[in-house]
Design a protein around this motif. Structure first.
Motif, PDB file in Angstrom:
ATOM      1  N   TYR A   1      -2.920  -3.401   5.068  1.00  0.00           N
ATOM      2  CA  TYR A   1      -4.196  -3.110   4.408  1.00  0.00           C
ATOM      3  C   TYR A   1      -5.205  -2.553   5.415  1.00  0.00           C
ATOM      4  O   TYR A   1      -5.917  -1.581   5.143  1.00  0.00           O
ATOM      5  CB  TYR A   1      -4.786  -4.367   3.773  1.00  0.00           C
TER       6      TYR A   1
ATOM      7  N   ALA B   1      -0.265   3.934   1.798  1.00  0.00           N
ATOM      8  CA  ALA B   1      -0.602   4.589   3.062  1.00  0.00           C
ATOM      9  C   ALA B   1      -0.708   3.548   4.175  1.00  0.00           C
ATOM     10  O   ALA B   1      -0.578   2.355   3.945  1.00  0.00           O
ATOM     11  CB  ALA B   1      -1.918   5.356   2.912  1.00  0.00           C
ATOM     12  N   GLY B   2      -0.954   4.020   5.384  1.00  0.00           N
ATOM     13  CA  GLY B   2      -1.148   3.136   6.521  1.00  0.00           C
ATOM     14  C   GLY B   2       0.121   2.739   7.252  1.00  0.00           C
ATOM     15  O   GLY B   2       0.060   2.040   8.266  1.00  0.00           O
TER      16      GLY B   2
ATOM     17  N   THR C   1       0.846  -1.195   0.000  1.00  0.00           N
ATOM     18  CA  THR C   1       0.000   0.000   0.000  1.00  0.00           C
ATOM     19  C   THR C   1       0.880   1.243   0.000  1.00  0.00           C
ATOM     20  O   THR C   1       2.061   1.188   0.339  1.00  0.00           O
ATOM     21  CB  THR C   1      -0.908   0.056   1.242  1.00  0.00           C
TER      22      THR C   1
ATOM     23  N   GLU D   1      -4.207   0.968   6.490  1.00  0.00           N
ATOM     24  CA  GLU D   1      -4.568   1.981   5.502  1.00  0.00           C
ATOM     25  C   GLU D   1      -6.025   2.405   5.673  1.00  0.00           C
ATOM     26  O   GLU D   1      -6.344   3.606   5.657  1.00  0.00           O
ATOM     27  CB  GLU D   1      -4.343   1.429   4.094  1.00  0.00           C
TER      28      GLU D   1
ATOM     29  N   GLU E   1      -7.618   6.060   6.781  1.00  0.00           N
ATOM     30  CA  GLU E   1      -8.640   6.735   5.975  1.00  0.00           C
ATOM     31  C   GLU E   1      -9.847   7.134   6.810  1.00  0.00           C
ATOM     32  O   GLU E   1     -10.470   8.178   6.564  1.00  0.00           O
ATOM     33  CB  GLU E   1      -9.112   5.809   4.845  1.00  0.00           C
TER      34      GLU E   1
END
Length: 342
Positions: free
Chosen positions: A310, A90-91, A88, A313, A317
């Motif tokens: 995952y 992000a995260g 990913t 992320e 969000e």
């Protein structure tokens, strides 16, 4: 990099990228076979180029072993690492705050690898702890653990921890279960045995298309049980994968999340790509309700333990506060929380 490490790393990357099981099995089998050899026997076979004489070692796995033994990073491994990269964008900040994974499976139920391999991989990923949460008896399709088998597994977990303690690893494998929530809301395991475990994940696996009132009543009774720590993959949905797709279960999310917040039950953020459960709108609702969370992989193979990012992320969000993610806590704080009502 020694041959066994190279073979294990290839298997890990294949699992991480959801490659066919037969490909993974070839490398895990080869790693186990070579790992059982003495150093002297392995060196002799490498020197004589006779690894393929061993049952379970084919030309491809032997080539990896020979390259590693020669001091090279095997070409096949280099290719996999170059191809895969980050899962990913992000995260990663939240992933860096996590200390462990509280939902994993082994070959004692429907996982693909021994408990020791799952634990060692968690340690290699930087975890301080990891819960072994195989299925409960009712889920026969997943070879769920009877009380007798679960008690036997507790001894194996203890032996794994003893071995890791000798290595001063600083890692702890926690006892646990993913217990089925029965249709009447009770939990599918002996209460006395549940009370002995470090972590109890409770999930619905049957009658997922029940009406909202029935499902809500079922979930609320489970959440009220003093043994539950984490509500697993709360909607039961499947969004992709080999098992096809499945819609979300219908339940009163406001009531369920309010109950979780009141009882201190963590809502799982399930990181499996085919689940990504709960959906973003429900995850945001759980944040607003004041819930605790656990970001878990629900891993059934060592390479899947890397899927945790995952869930991180999605947590990022949806504005999940890091201090409300229970597996960012030190193990002492985590176990104090898990034992709050038992």
């Amino acid at each position: 990099m020694d041959p066994v490490t190279a073979l294990r790393r290839i298997a890990f990357l294949l699992e991480r990228s959801r490659q066919p099981t037969y490909r993974v099995k070839a490398f895990r089998t080869a790693a186990a076979i070579l790992g059982d050899l003495t150093v002297e026997d392995l060196d002799a076979r490498v020197h004589a180029r006779t690894l393929t004489e061993l049952a379970g070692i084919g030309p491809k796995t032997a080539a990896v072993a020979y390259e590693a033994a020669a001091g090279d990073t095997p070409a096949y491994l280099v290719g996999l690492q170059d191809e895969m990269g980050e899962l990913t964008e992000a995260g990663h900040e939240i992933r860096g705050a996590l200390r462990g994974d509280l939902h994993t499976h082994s070959d004692w139920s429907d996982g693909g690898s021994p408990i020791q391999e799952m634990a060692v991989t968690g340690l290699e990923l930087g975890h301080e702890y990891q819960a072994m949460t195989d299925h409960s008896p009712r889920l026969t399709v997943a070879n769920g653990l009877t009380p007798a088998r679960l008690r036997k597994q507790l001894g194996v977990v203890g032996a794994v921890n003893a071995a890791l303690d000798q290595e001063n690893s600083g890692f702890r494998l926690l006892t646990g279960i993913e217990v089925d929530i029965n249709e009447d809301g009770t939990l599918d395991q002996e209460p006395e045995l549940l009370a002995e475990l470090d972590i109890v994940v409770a999930s619905v696996h049957s009658k997922l298309r029940a009406d909202s009132r029935t499902m809500t009543t079922r979930m609320l009774r489970a959440i009220d049980d003093p043994h539950i720590d984490i509500l697993g993959h709360c909607t039961g949905r499947l969004v992709t994968g080999g098992r096809g797709t499945r819609p979300e279960s219908d339940f009163d999310s406001a009531a369920v999340f309010a109950a979780c917040a009141e009882r201190g039950v963590a809502v799982e953020i399930n990181s499996r790509p085919e689940r990504f459960d709960p959906p973003r709108r429900l995850l945001r609702e759980a944040v607003d309700a004041g819930c605790l969370f656990s970001i878990d992989t629900d891993a059934h193979a060592p390479g899947q333990l890397d899927w945790q990012v995952y869930g991180c992320e999605r947590a990022e969000e949806c504005g999940v506060p890091v201090d409300r993610i229970v597996n960012t806590w030190p193990v002492e704080q985590l176990l104090e929380w898990a034992g709050r009502d038992r």
